[in-house]
Design a protein around this motif. Structure first.
Motif, PDB file in Angstrom:
ATOM      1  N   MET A 298      60.660  20.448  83.694  1.00 18.42           N
ATOM      2  CA  MET A 298      60.574  21.468  84.728  1.00 18.42           C
ATOM      3  C   MET A 298      59.557  21.063  85.771  1.00 18.42           C
ATOM      4  O   MET A 298      58.611  20.364  85.465  1.00 18.42           O
ATOM      5  N   PRO A 299      59.759  21.491  86.981  1.00 18.99           N
ATOM      6  CA  PRO A 299      58.976  20.960  88.091  1.00 18.99           C
ATOM      7  C   PRO A 299      57.603  21.596  88.132  1.00 18.99           C
ATOM      8  O   PRO A 299      57.458  22.779  87.856  1.00 18.99           O
ATOM      9  N   LEU A 300      56.646  20.793  88.472  1.00 18.21           N
ATOM     10  CA  LEU A 300      55.325  21.344  88.656  1.00 18.21           C
ATOM     11  C   LEU A 300      54.932  21.234  90.119  1.00 18.21           C
ATOM     12  O   LEU A 300      53.814  21.519  90.474  1.00 18.21           O
ATOM     13  N   ASP A 301      55.864  20.847  90.971  1.00 16.22           N
ATOM     14  CA  ASP A 301      55.531  20.853  92.399  1.00 16.22           C
ATOM     15  C   ASP A 301      56.406  21.844  93.150  1.00 16.22           C
ATOM     16  O   ASP A 301      57.471  21.507  93.626  1.00 16.22           O
TER      17      ASP A 301
ATOM     18  N   ARG B  92      35.486  18.901  84.431  1.00 18.43           N
ATOM     19  CA  ARG B  92      35.873  18.996  83.015  1.00 18.43           C
ATOM     20  C   ARG B  92      36.606  17.754  82.509  1.00 18.43           C
ATOM     21  O   ARG B  92      36.866  17.638  81.307  1.00 18.43           O
ATOM     22  N   SER B  93      36.987  16.852  83.398  1.00 19.14           N
ATOM     23  CA  SER B  93      37.854  15.730  83.003  1.00 19.14           C
ATOM     24  C   SER B  93      37.056  14.502  82.591  1.00 19.14           C
ATOM     25  O   SER B  93      36.169  14.063  83.314  1.00 19.14           O
TER      26      SER B  93
ATOM     27  N   TYR C  46      44.995  11.641  90.169  1.00 19.66           N
ATOM     28  CA  TYR C  46      45.480  12.900  89.611  1.00 19.66           C
ATOM     29  C   TYR C  46      44.619  13.292  88.406  1.00 19.66           C
ATOM     30  O   TYR C  46      44.461  12.519  87.464  1.00 19.66           O
TER      31      TYR C  46
ATOM     32  N   TYR D 230      44.344  16.222  85.459  1.00 21.37           N
ATOM     33  CA  TYR D 230      45.112  17.354  84.938  1.00 21.37           C
ATOM     34  C   TYR D 230      44.672  17.769  83.542  1.00 21.37           C
ATOM     35  O   TYR D 230      44.066  17.001  82.811  1.00 21.37           O
TER      36      TYR D 230
ATOM     37  N   GLN E 187      46.398  19.366  80.433  1.00 21.51           N
ATOM     38  CA  GLN E 187      47.773  19.613  80.028  1.00 21.51           C
ATOM     39  C   GLN E 187      47.977  20.909  79.249  1.00 21.51           C
ATOM     40  O   GLN E 187      49.086  21.437  79.256  1.00 21.51           O
ATOM     41  N   GLU E 188      46.925  21.456  78.690  1.00 16.95           N
ATOM     42  CA  GLU E 188      47.110  22.728  77.971  1.00 16.95           C
ATOM     43  C   GLU E 188      47.497  23.852  78.927  1.00 16.95           C
ATOM     44  O   GLU E 188      48.104  24.834  78.531  1.00 16.95           O
TER      45      GLU E 188
ATOM     46  N   PHE F 241      48.792  23.283  82.260  1.00 12.23           N
ATOM     47  CA  PHE F 241      49.609  22.793  83.380  1.00 12.23           C
ATOM     48  C   PHE F 241      48.855  22.927  84.692  1.00 12.23           C
ATOM     49  O   PHE F 241      49.366  23.452  85.675  1.00 12.23           O
TER      50      PHE F 241
ATOM     51  N   ARG G 136      45.955  16.824  92.733  1.00 14.30           N
ATOM     52  CA  ARG G 136      46.389  15.552  93.314  1.00 14.30           C
ATOM     53  C   ARG G 136      45.537  15.244  94.540  1.00 14.30           C
ATOM     54  O   ARG G 136      45.430  16.069  95.450  1.00 14.30           O
TER      55      ARG G 136
ATOM     56  N   LEU H 195      52.000  27.768  88.332  1.00 18.07           N
ATOM     57  CA  LEU H 195      53.265  27.515  89.053  1.00 18.07           C
ATOM     58  C   LEU H 195      53.115  27.473  90.574  1.00 18.07           C
ATOM     59  O   LEU H 195      54.108  27.496  91.295  1.00 18.07           O
TER      60      LEU H 195
END
Lengths: 150, 150
Positions: free
Chosen positions: A1-4, A26-27, A80, A82, A84-85, A87, A91, A142
């Motif tokens: 499914m698209p995230l953009d 946090r990354s 990028y 991200y 992942q937990e 979404f 960018r 979203l």
């Protein structure tokens, strides 16, 4: 499914900017995309070491690495971040300057870096990548929000 | 610090392949890199829905999305899975076919997909991306291993 999803400008831009900065903070790592000699996208994870707002990100790499050879030909790059937990993604698109000056080397040096650069902070195989962000978009819930870079 | 060290062929290729497949299976999302109309790298996170070994990965997206427009011009793409706690990454490089046939749509459809495609499985704004992997490399423990794709 698209995230953009289609881009839009929300009223709470400052909150979105804060969320984007929080994602960087946090990354442990992020993804760096460059173009190879054939114009094919090349991706790899990088340690997330230092940033200045959303404007600049610095990375450390081997001078002999594939990415340095690619960036000499085409300095354009995407980064990028991200989580992942949730979404959640950020960018950043811009250009990379290759730095080997003492100031840049020392700024990014940290304990244990000898693992990558056995000759220490002046190792000729140590290059600092200074990523200058030109455009940024933050994705969460979203929605994709364009952030201005000052 | 660099996560792309010189490539080498280790003896335990089967173990590396198993680790790479395990990384795909453990990932909720991955990164998809395409080229925009100006030849600039465009990155976004994608839901990790289905794969066939290391050979094929399928994604679901909006037909109206930026990535579909980009892939019509240049089908070349990179997919990156990574686990940031362990600096473990899998880079897959290849081409994407745009699919709108019933079989592909149904194969990838899941409960809740109406959130993205309100008209259901036959929504014209629903496109399946079939990523055909051409090269793969797995990064872990400071080593990068090229994996063959059969």
């Amino acid at each position: 499914m698209p995230l953009d999803q289609p881009d839009f400008e929300p009223p709470a831009v400052n909150e979105t900017r804060a969320a984007a900065l929080s994602l960087i903070e946090r990354s442990k790592t992020c993804l760096l995309g460059t173009l190879d000699e054939q114009g094919i996208v090349d991706l790899r994870a990088m340690l997330n070491l230092k940033h200045e707002g959303l404007r600049k990100i610095w990375f450390s790499t081997n001078t002999s690495s594939r990415k340095v050879a690619q960036l000499k030909i085409n300095p354009g790059a995407d980064v990028y971040y991200y989580y992942q937990e949730k979404f959640e993604g950020l960018r950043l698109s811009g250009r990379i300057l290759l730095r080997q000056d003492v100031e840049s080397r020392e700024m990014l040096w940290s304990e244990g870096a000898e693992l990558y650069y056995p000759h220490g902070v002046s190792d000729p195989d140590y290059t600092v990548l200074e990523f200058r962000v030109e455009t940024a978009s933050y994705y969460s819930d979203l929605k994709n929000t364009i952030l201005t870079i000052d």
